[in-house]
Structure formats: C-alpha cells, structure tokens
Design an enzyme around this catalytic site. Structure first.
Site, PDB file in Angstrom:
ATOM      1  N   MET A  30      -3.122   3.473 -15.855  1.00  0.00           N
ATOM      2  CA  MET A  30      -2.929   2.193 -16.541  1.00  0.00           C
ATOM      3  C   MET A  30      -4.043   1.976 -17.558  1.00  0.00           C
ATOM      4  O   MET A  30      -4.311   0.849 -17.975  1.00  0.00           O
ATOM      5  CB  MET A  30      -2.854   1.042 -15.536  1.00  0.00           C
ATOM      6  CG  MET A  30      -1.608   1.086 -14.679  1.00  0.00           C
ATOM      7  SD  MET A  30      -1.067  -0.513 -14.054  1.00  0.00           S
ATOM      8  CE  MET A  30      -2.470  -1.005 -13.084  1.00  0.00           C
ATOM      9  N   ALA A  32      -7.934   1.955 -19.278  1.00  0.00           N
ATOM     10  CA  ALA A  32      -9.304   1.570 -18.894  1.00  0.00           C
ATOM     11  C   ALA A  32      -9.927   2.726 -18.117  1.00  0.00           C
ATOM     12  O   ALA A  32     -10.427   2.566 -17.009  1.00  0.00           O
ATOM     13  CB  ALA A  32      -9.298   0.285 -18.085  1.00  0.00           C
ATOM     14  N   GLN A  35     -14.579   7.924 -15.004  1.00  0.00           N
ATOM     15  CA  GLN A  35     -14.788   9.297 -14.535  1.00  0.00           C
ATOM     16  C   GLN A  35     -13.822   9.695 -13.417  1.00  0.00           C
ATOM     17  O   GLN A  35     -13.525  10.881 -13.244  1.00  0.00           O
ATOM     18  CB  GLN A  35     -16.237   9.475 -14.076  1.00  0.00           C
ATOM     19  CG  GLN A  35     -17.249   9.465 -15.212  1.00  0.00           C
ATOM     20  CD  GLN A  35     -16.987  10.574 -16.223  1.00  0.00           C
ATOM     21  OE1 GLN A  35     -16.675  11.708 -15.871  1.00  0.00           O
ATOM     22  NE2 GLN A  35     -17.115  10.236 -17.500  1.00  0.00           N
ATOM     23  N   HIS A  37     -10.607   8.946 -13.322  1.00  0.00           N
ATOM     24  CA  HIS A  37      -9.431   9.453 -14.037  1.00  0.00           C
ATOM     25  C   HIS A  37      -9.712  10.833 -14.632  1.00  0.00           C
ATOM     26  O   HIS A  37      -8.871  11.736 -14.569  1.00  0.00           O
ATOM     27  CB  HIS A  37      -9.052   8.502 -15.171  1.00  0.00           C
ATOM     28  CG  HIS A  37      -8.597   7.150 -14.736  1.00  0.00           C
ATOM     29  ND1 HIS A  37      -9.339   6.018 -14.961  1.00  0.00           N
ATOM     30  CD2 HIS A  37      -7.483   6.746 -14.074  1.00  0.00           C
ATOM     31  CE1 HIS A  37      -8.696   4.972 -14.477  1.00  0.00           C
ATOM     32  NE2 HIS A  37      -7.567   5.389 -13.927  1.00  0.00           N
ATOM     33  N   GLN A  61       4.359  -4.068 -11.221  1.00  0.00           N
ATOM     34  CA  GLN A  61       3.602  -3.864  -9.986  1.00  0.00           C
ATOM     35  C   GLN A  61       2.521  -4.914  -9.786  1.00  0.00           C
ATOM     36  O   GLN A  61       1.757  -4.855  -8.833  1.00  0.00           O
ATOM     37  CB  GLN A  61       2.992  -2.466  -9.940  1.00  0.00           C
ATOM     38  CG  GLN A  61       1.872  -2.195 -10.922  1.00  0.00           C
ATOM     39  CD  GLN A  61       1.470  -0.729 -10.936  1.00  0.00           C
ATOM     40  OE1 GLN A  61       2.233   0.134 -11.405  1.00  0.00           O
ATOM     41  NE2 GLN A  61       0.299  -0.417 -10.407  1.00  0.00           N
ATOM     42  N   GLN A 150      -7.183   9.530  -4.222  1.00  0.00           N
ATOM     43  CA  GLN A 150      -7.042   9.057  -2.843  1.00  0.00           C
ATOM     44  C   GLN A 150      -7.595   7.650  -2.636  1.00  0.00           C
ATOM     45  O   GLN A 150      -7.431   7.093  -1.554  1.00  0.00           O
ATOM     46  CB  GLN A 150      -7.725  10.031  -1.886  1.00  0.00           C
ATOM     47  CG  GLN A 150      -7.015  11.365  -1.767  1.00  0.00           C
ATOM     48  CD  GLN A 150      -7.663  12.285  -0.762  1.00  0.00           C
ATOM     49  OE1 GLN A 150      -8.790  12.069  -0.325  1.00  0.00           O
ATOM     50  NE2 GLN A 150      -6.964  13.345  -0.399  1.00  0.00           N
ATOM     51  N   SER A 187     -13.395   2.307 -10.276  1.00  0.00           N
ATOM     52  CA  SER A 187     -12.179   1.549 -10.536  1.00  0.00           C
ATOM     53  C   SER A 187     -12.307   0.853 -11.878  1.00  0.00           C
ATOM     54  O   SER A 187     -13.411   0.455 -12.279  1.00  0.00           O
ATOM     55  CB  SER A 187     -11.959   0.489  -9.442  1.00  0.00           C
ATOM     56  OG  SER A 187     -10.925  -0.414  -9.805  1.00  0.00           O
ATOM     57  N   ARG A 189     -11.444  -2.007 -12.446  1.00  0.00           N
ATOM     58  CA  ARG A 189     -11.823  -3.393 -12.161  1.00  0.00           C
ATOM     59  C   ARG A 189     -13.335  -3.579 -12.074  1.00  0.00           C
ATOM     60  O   ARG A 189     -13.829  -4.697 -12.227  1.00  0.00           O
ATOM     61  CB  ARG A 189     -11.171  -3.858 -10.852  1.00  0.00           C
ATOM     62  CG  ARG A 189      -9.652  -3.844 -10.883  1.00  0.00           C
ATOM     63  CD  ARG A 189      -9.068  -4.133  -9.506  1.00  0.00           C
ATOM     64  NE  ARG A 189      -7.628  -3.914  -9.494  1.00  0.00           N
ATOM     65  CZ  ARG A 189      -6.724  -4.845  -9.760  1.00  0.00           C
ATOM     66  NH1 ARG A 189      -7.120  -6.062 -10.061  1.00  0.00           N
ATOM     67  NH2 ARG A 189      -5.439  -4.571  -9.737  1.00  0.00           N
TER      68      ARG A 189
END
Length: 282
Positions: A30, A32, A35, A37, A61, A150, A187, A189
């Site tokens: 999504m 943004a 590391q 990703h 979602q 994970q 994340s 976020r």
C-alpha cells in the site's frame, strides 16, 4: 524503472515477459515503503526474472474512514526507494477506478474461520477487503511467486487459504519480520508516531520477548494475564488484544501441546496509531 497505472498496460507487458518464459515475482504493497518492503523485494529479485511491486491504498480493507484518509501516499518517494534496489522493478500504481471499475465494494470470502480470529474480531470486513484486492491483483499480474511479511501473520495465513480455495497458481512466501534497532516492527504507521509514543513503542516487542520466555514454563492463561497487567500499568500504550494461538488454526490455545506450534499476537494503540506484532513461541 517502468510505472504502469492501468491494468491493460501492465497485463500486456507481463504477457510479453511470460511468452519469454520469465518467472514473475510479486510484492503487493500500500506504499509508504520502508526497509521491510525492500527486504521482500530483494527476496523476490533473487528468485525471479522480473519483479512487480504494486502500490495501491485499498479502500475496502479499511473499517475506519479517518485511517484511510490519513494513510500516507508517497508514490514519488516509493519509486525512488525501489530504484535503490533495482532499476528493473516494474511498478503497478493504479487508481481506485482501475481496480474496482464501477463499484468500490469488497467480495465476501470464507477462509474457514481464519477471518474471525484476532484482527477479524476488531476490524469488521477487513479480510473481505484483503481477499478482494489480493485476488484481483493476482488476476492482473499472474505472478509465479508472491511475497508477504510475517508481521501480518494472520493476513499471510488468509492469503494462503485464498490461493488454496480458489486454486490460484502462485506460490506464497512468508518472509521474516523486519525490525528497527529498537526492536519495533517496521511499519508505514511508525512514521506517524508522535515523539513520546515512538520512544514508548519498543515496549511492545520487549513484552513479546518476555512472554516467549515465560511460555516455556507457564500456561497460556498465565502469560496472557501477565501481558495484560504489564500494559495496564503503561502510561502511553493501550493494549487492544494479546492472544496466544495455534499457528495453523489461529484459534486461542487453552492447553499447550508439544505437537503444535504457537504464536503470540498483539495489537496496541499508541495514541491514535494502531500497531500490531507477533512472535513465534516454540
């Protein structure tokens, strides 16, 4: 670096690669990017002739409109970041109409009960949205291999179930959680955490590690109550849930068995930012 915004364009391009017997690796995101990703992209690059990264903030979602509106959209930065890994990556960055066409609505799925545990209890319709977007992206990209972190372990299990039930010809790879030097799971976020909460957030992983130690000699009930008590005394972090579950069924464990694998799952609010994490217990 090629960026496609329309599915017809990328489908045509990828079909040409498939005609040359290229294997296609896929990392759905999504945006943004961080590391975590990039570690998925690196894994995909090692195992495939070409790699597609999708960047799409999927509206179906999100059960919270504010969270959807606040989710960072940083396509230019994401493209530059991917360029540091490989200039050969193919980016698919569609808008909502390209994915959903006339109606932005999730399909309904059955994941044999996996969708009702943990995140499913707190995020109404979330996994229908996940199933919808992943299935559609698989139909567009038609990858040979797809890579997921994970950190979203329940999502990973549900995507494996999606592939199994719908007989989608793709191999799913679950890749290890990537963490900062302070232990906090990476994340998108995290960038929105206020300074005090950013300092406090590593307490989540510290607590998970302590819970793992205790699980060796204590019951699941004891460990759960210990974690709940630890957060009840924390000034900044608010525990939403802590659950010890069977890795295969994701159902909470009442009595340990030496033949099963268990994992601890946690969701915590740091002010208005919701953070999730998990850890294997045995």
């Amino acid at each position: 670096m090629i960026v496609f915004t329309e599915k017809k364009q990328i489908e045509k391009h990828l079909q040409g690669l498939k005609d040359q017997q290229f294997s296609i690796g896929f990392v759905p995101t999504m945006g943004a990017l961080h590391q975590g990703h990039l570690s998925l992209v690196s894994e995909a690059l090692q195992q495939n002739n070409c790699v597609v990264v999708s960047i799409f903030v999927n509206p179906t979602q999100f059960d919270n409109a504010t969270d959807l509106n606040n989710y960072p959209r940083t396509l230019t930065r994401d493209t530059e970041l991917l360029e540091t890994v490989s200039s050969q990556i193919i980016i698919y960055a569609p808008d909502v109409s390209d994915i959903y066409e006339a109606e932005t609505k999730a399909e309904h799925f059955s994941f044999d009960g996996l969708e009702f545990e943990m995140e499913g209890r707190f995020r109404d319709g979330h996994f229908d949205g996940v199933g919808t977007i992943v299935k559609r992206l698989f139909e567009i990209v038609k990858p040979d291999h797809a890579y997921f972190g994970q950190k979203d372990f329940q999502q990973l299990a549900i995507i494996k179930k999606l592939v199994e039930k719908h007989q989608i010809p793709v191999t799913i790879h679950g890749c290890p959680i990537q963490r900062g030097t302070d232990g906090l799971a990476l994340s998108s976020r995290n960038e929105r955490l206020k300074p005090d909460y950013k300092i406090a957030a590593p307490f989540i992983y510290k607590t998970l590690k302590d819970a793992k130690k205790q699980f060796g000699t204590k019951s699941a009930k004891y460990v759960t109550e210990w974690v709940e008590n630890a957060f009840s005394n924390h000034d900044l972090l608010q525990l939403e849930y802590f659950i010890i579950a069977d890795e295969e069924t994701l159902k909470p464990v009442s009595k340990k068995s030496e033949t099963k694998s268990y994992r601890a799952f946690i969701a915590v609010y740091a002010d208005d930012i919701r953070l999730i994490d998990n850890i294997a217990l045995n």
